[in-house]
Design an enzyme around this catalytic site. Sequence first.
Site, PDB file in Angstrom:
ATOM      1  N   VAL A  62      -0.984  -4.701  -2.815  1.00 36.22           N
ATOM      2  CA  VAL A  62       0.426  -4.315  -2.669  1.00 36.22           C
ATOM      3  C   VAL A  62       1.432  -5.311  -3.256  1.00 36.22           C
ATOM      4  CG1 VAL A  62       0.296  -2.693  -0.729  1.00 36.22           C
ATOM      5  CG2 VAL A  62       0.486  -5.145  -0.280  1.00 36.22           C
ATOM      6  N   TYR A 104      -7.276 -13.745   7.581  1.00 38.61           N
ATOM      7  CA  TYR A 104      -7.041 -12.596   6.699  1.00 38.61           C
ATOM      8  C   TYR A 104      -5.697 -12.716   5.963  1.00 38.61           C
ATOM      9  CZ  TYR A 104      -6.158  -7.727   5.315  1.00 38.61           C
ATOM     10  OH  TYR A 104      -5.862  -6.591   4.594  1.00 38.61           O
ATOM     11  N   SER A 156      -4.626  -6.993  -1.399  1.00 40.29           N
ATOM     12  CA  SER A 156      -5.924  -6.310  -1.249  1.00 40.29           C
ATOM     13  C   SER A 156      -6.941  -6.629  -2.343  1.00 40.29           C
ATOM     14  CB  SER A 156      -5.726  -4.802  -1.195  1.00 40.29           C
ATOM     15  OG  SER A 156      -5.305  -4.440   0.096  1.00 40.29           O
TER      16      SER A 156
HETATM   17  N1  GLN Z   1      -2.241  -7.862   3.190  1.00 38.43           N
HETATM   18  C1  GLN Z   1      -2.044  -6.435   3.024  1.00 38.43           C
HETATM   19  C2  GLN Z   1      -2.336  -5.706   4.309  1.00 38.43           C
HETATM   20  O1  GLN Z   1      -3.309  -6.006   4.950  1.00 38.43           O
HETATM   21  C3  GLN Z   1      -2.943  -5.940   1.920  1.00 38.43           C
HETATM   22  C4  GLN Z   1      -2.774  -4.453   1.702  1.00 38.43           C
HETATM   23  C5  GLN Z   1      -2.860  -4.055   0.266  1.00 38.43           C
HETATM   24  O2  GLN Z   1      -2.739  -4.856  -0.658  1.00 38.43           O
HETATM   25  N2  GLN Z   1      -3.021  -2.772   0.068  1.00 38.43           N
HETATM   26  O3  GLN Z   1      -1.600  -4.822   4.687  1.00 38.43           O
END
Ligand code: GLN
Length: 307
Positions: free
Chosen positions: A261, A191, A63
């Site tokens: 995350v 994404y 994220s």
């Molecule tokens: N790629 C992760 C998702 O879309 C990113 C989420 C995160 O880092 N909070 O779920």
Amino acid sequence: MYTKLELEQFVKQAKQYARYGKVADYIPALGKANPNDLSIAIYTPDGSVIDAGDTTDKVTLQSISKIIALALVLTDHGEKKVFQKVGMEPTGDPFHSIAKLEEVQPAKPLNPMINAGALAVTHMINGASVEERFWRLLQFVRKLAGNPEISYSKEVAKSEFETAFLNRSLCYFLKQHGIINEDVEELMDLYTKQCAIEMTCVDLARIGLVFAMDGRDPLAGEQIMPPDVARICKTFMVTCGMYNASGEFAIKIGIPAKSGVSGGILASVPGRFGIGIFGPALDDKGNSITGMKLLELLSQTYSLSIF
Ligand code: GLN
């Protein structure tokens, strides 16, 4: 003001909290991370770096990439167009929540830091194909970090692409309401690659420095994004950067920051320095538990809160 020795001491202290956290495994490839890893780098405008921990480890942005994609689309399209598709308000909900989407009129995601809003932002990255759009984003990241070697983890991107059912459902909702109009699989491809861009905490700290210096890279002497774009991004870091923990983070730490995350945190102390942290043990809101402790120690010891 701070020394490497002190930083190492803080890392040691913060690592003790790893046992209260857990690595993300809903993206299977992230489940391989070691919860006890913790690294930090601090980049100052004169180009000096102080770091501690396993600083050569590369970790994916997840994220954290949302704030960089936002900076790119704001630079490309301007505020007016971007905020037609995504709002400016914190949600108080988890990052992948679908709940608020039905409650607001017109139906647009509340902010660009939750997944729904980030998908709307990634949709706005210019280019004729997924490859071209990803290439533009990657070039922007490389410029921000001053590192032309930065790339992405194919393994992590694939792992997320194969399992991102909730993100797909967010995309379909957005498509139904005219926020996006592209093929959902293509947007998911872009994404998941964006989230899988990987770098060290030193690269991350340098990106934090550019935001801290109002969009200007003091080392290359280049204005990479307009000051207003950097200001908007830092404001989102304060209001939504740590998801539904942003309020507590603002009170306890008070530094504009964005988490992911993978356990990464990008932080910008306005006018002073950029900070990059990686610590994969997460709390129940998806923020690095050791990373936040480390920032708390730094902020309290050196009075870094902007408030
Ligand atoms: N790629 C992760 C998702 O879309 C990113 C989420 C995160 O880092 N909070 O779920």
